[in-house]
Design an enzyme around this catalytic site. Structure first.
Site, mmCIF file in Angstrom:
data_model
loop_
_atom_site.group_PDB
_atom_site.id
_atom_site.type_symbol
_atom_site.label_atom_id
_atom_site.label_comp_id
_atom_site.label_asym_id
_atom_site.label_seq_id
_atom_site.Cartn_x
_atom_site.Cartn_y
_atom_site.Cartn_z
ATOM 1 N N LYS A 1 0.803 -1.232 0.000
ATOM 2 C CA LYS A 1 0.000 0.000 0.000
ATOM 3 C C LYS A 1 0.840 1.290 0.000
ATOM 4 C CE LYS A 1 -4.357 -1.492 2.021
ATOM 5 N NZ LYS A 1 -5.275 -1.297 3.133
ATOM 6 N N ASN B 1 -5.079 2.105 -1.605
ATOM 7 C CA ASN B 1 -5.678 0.777 -1.788
ATOM 8 C C ASN B 1 -6.375 0.635 -3.142
ATOM 9 O OD1 ASN B 1 -8.101 2.152 -1.430
ATOM 10 N ND2 ASN B 1 -9.001 0.558 -0.151
ATOM 11 N N GLY C 1 -2.224 1.467 9.994
ATOM 12 C CA GLY C 1 -2.821 2.065 8.803
ATOM 13 C C GLY C 1 -4.343 2.113 8.855
ATOM 14 N N ALA C 2 -4.948 1.054 9.360
ATOM 15 C CA ALA C 2 -6.410 1.021 9.409
ATOM 16 C C ALA C 2 -6.945 2.061 10.394
ATOM 17 C CB ALA C 2 -6.881 -0.375 9.800
ATOM 18 N N GLY D 1 -16.734 -6.773 10.907
ATOM 19 C CA GLY D 1 -15.652 -6.316 10.041
ATOM 20 C C GLY D 1 -15.880 -6.478 8.549
#
Ligand code: ATR
Length: 280
Positions: free
Chosen positions: A66, A87, A132-133, A244
């Site tokens: 990414k 992404n 990152g999330a 999720g």
């Protein structure tokens, strides 16, 4: 003809082909979505050249590339620029453009499941994790106008770095995981963003839940297993849950929209995906 790809490693079990092939079908578009695995032994640049020479409309890019993709793109949109992670890539007007739909995907998943949540923007939110999330989720919630977003992480510096994205109006407290555990009662929404609890790993959650605010939403971005230990504990405390797989689906919906300009209703796919993951 939309030729779409997924780049990453390993990706053989990815659900993205299932999602995007259905989106193509629902949109009534001719096209395909195929895996384009780049292994750590491969020459990344060479493989990318190969991809760029094929007639692709765009591709998704996932772990571990990414960030690595960025120097090979002609431009980044403002979100990808802020995240320094991409992404989704689209080929348009002779340019390779990078986007990041993870945060938007999370926000869409939240607002689809709980449409009332954003009615008051002073809700108290806690993000667990600072990778990152977490950055993508923090950015999207902040851009949506939420001002009370706290961050809890094992390494405080990483959370502090994310909080720098806030502005003068936002109040972000940085907590360690122990403090987070003790203070869960204050939050309307708790979002777990690390990989802790994923299948084939120790199922022990990042924090344990002792007390929650009535009507609190507990959200886990892990989707394998679909019901993590964290969500099981949250359920015992009568929390409302957000699974999720919804973020996975809505980040794909947003990517597909970048490539095709079509926003496809994914409500049925959300149910189907839940069933697939429950059976895994
Ligand atoms: P991603 O970019 O996919 O979100 P990442 O950048 O590897 O993943 O971030 C992983 C996050 O999970 C980090 O917040 C990490 O905590 P640290 O910043 O302290 O490293 C957190 N994390 C991963 N495994 C963990 C564990 N066993 N205990 C506590 N935190 C963990």
């Amino acid at each position: 003809m939309y030729q779409l790809k997924l780049i990453g490693y390993p990706i053989e079990h990815s659900l993205s082909p299932w999602i995007h092939r259905q989106l193509l079908e629902k949109a009534g578009l001719n096209g395909n979505y195929q895996l384009f695995e780049i292994t750590p032994e491969d020459d990344f640049e060479l493989r990318l050249q190969e991809l760029k020479q094929a007639d692709v409309a765009g591709f998704n890019i996932t772990v571990p590339y990414k960030q690595k993709i960025i120097p090979y793109l002609d431009e980044l949109d403002s979100v990808a620029e802020e995240m320094q992670a991409v992404n989704t890539v689209a080929y348009r007007d002779g340019k390779w453009s990078g986007f990041n739909t993870d945060g938007a995907g999370y926000l869409r998943s939240l607002e689809t499941a709980y449409p009332d949540f954003s009615e008051s923007l002073d809700k108290r939110i806690l993000i667990l994790g600072a990778g990152g999330a977490a950055r993508a989720v923090y950015y999207a919630l902040h851009a949506r106008g939420f001002t009370n977003i706290d961050l809890a992480n094992r390494t405080l510096e990483k959370a502090e770095d994310i909080a720098k994205m806030g502005n003068a109006n936002s109040k972000t407290a940085i907590l360690n995981l122990h403090e987070a555990e003790k203070n869960l009662l204050h939050y309307d929404l708790i979002i777990h963003t690390t990989s802790v609890g994923m299948k084939h790993m120790n199922p022990e959650p990042l924090i344990s839940i002792k007390e929650l605010k009535p009507e609190a939403i507990v959200s886990d971005i892990v989707y394998q297993p679909i019901k993590t230990q964290l969500l099981l504990e949250a359920e015992k405390h009568q929390a409302r849950l957000l699974y999720g797989h919804a973020m996975l689906l809505y980040q794909a919906q947003a990517a597909f929209e970048i490539w095709t300009k079509q926003r496809i209703d994914v409500s049925q796919m959300e149910k189907d995906l839940l069933e697939i993951l429950e059976g895994r």
